[in-house]
Design an enzyme around this catalytic site. Sequence first.
Site, PDB file in Angstrom:
ATOM      1  N   GLU A  53       0.832  -1.206   0.000  1.00  8.50           N
ATOM      2  CA  GLU A  53       0.000   0.000   0.000  1.00  8.50           C
ATOM      3  C   GLU A  53       0.867   1.255   0.000  1.00  8.50           C
ATOM      4  O   GLU A  53       0.685   2.168  -0.804  1.00  8.50           O
ATOM      5  CB  GLU A  53      -0.915   0.029   1.241  1.00  8.50           C
ATOM      6  CG  GLU A  53      -1.945  -1.076   1.272  1.00  8.50           C
ATOM      7  CD  GLU A  53      -1.436  -2.342   1.973  1.00  8.50           C
ATOM      8  OE1 GLU A  53      -0.215  -2.605   1.921  1.00  8.50           O
ATOM      9  OE2 GLU A  53      -2.273  -3.054   2.556  1.00  8.50           O
ATOM     10  N   CYS A  89      -2.414  -3.202   6.868  1.00  5.93           N
ATOM     11  CA  CYS A  89      -2.004  -3.239   8.274  1.00  5.93           C
ATOM     12  C   CYS A  89      -2.298  -1.894   8.936  1.00  5.93           C
ATOM     13  O   CYS A  89      -2.634  -0.910   8.270  1.00  5.93           O
ATOM     14  CB  CYS A  89      -0.517  -3.593   8.374  1.00  5.93           C
ATOM     15  SG  CYS A  89       0.606  -2.246   7.917  1.00  5.93           S
ATOM     16  N   CYS A  92      -0.239   1.078   7.597  1.00  3.64           N
ATOM     17  CA  CYS A  92      -0.708   1.578   6.304  1.00  3.64           C
ATOM     18  C   CYS A  92      -2.023   2.334   6.436  1.00  3.64           C
ATOM     19  O   CYS A  92      -2.251   3.326   5.748  1.00  3.64           O
ATOM     20  CB  CYS A  92      -0.860   0.434   5.302  1.00  3.64           C
ATOM     21  SG  CYS A  92       0.735  -0.170   4.695  1.00  3.64           S
TER      22      CYS A  92
HETATM   23 ZN    ZN Z   1       0.963  -2.187   5.704  1.00  2.00          ZN
END
Ligand code: ZN
Length: 129
Positions: A53, A89, A92
Site C-alpha cells: 500500500e 495493516c 498503512c
Molecule cells: Zn501495511
Amino acid sequence: MHKEDIEMAKKARLNSYSPYSNFLVGTTLRTKSGKLYTGCNIENHGIQGICGERTAFAKALSEGEREFESITVVGAKKGEEPTEECMPCGYCRQFMSEFVDDDFKIYTLDGNKVNEYTMKEILPYGFKI
Ligand code: ZN
C-alpha cells in the site's frame, strides 16, 4: 470497482520482494483522475520493509498525485493464488489516512468476490493533529 485494478494488483504482487515472510502483496492505487499506480511489499534484513500500500502511495505522491479514489489489495503466500482477504495493516491505514477522504475505498479479494470498505470503516479513530 474496476476489474483491471485487481488484475494489475495480482501482477504487481509477483514483483514482491518477501524472502522472509514469503507473503506476497500487490496493490493498485487509483487516483481521482483515473491514473493507476501499483505497489508490492518489499522486505529487508531489518525492520524497514515497506508494504504494498505504501509503495503505491510513495510512487504516486512522488509523481505529484494528491487526489485518490481507491486502493485494491491482494495477498497470499508464495505459490498460492490470492483468494483470502488481505487487509491493510495498521501502519498503512494511518499512513493512507493522511492523503485520503473518509470515503476513500479499499477493495480486497475474498474468494471470488470483492469486498469494499471505506477509510472511515477501517480506521474509525485515526490519529490527527
Ligand atoms: Zn501495511
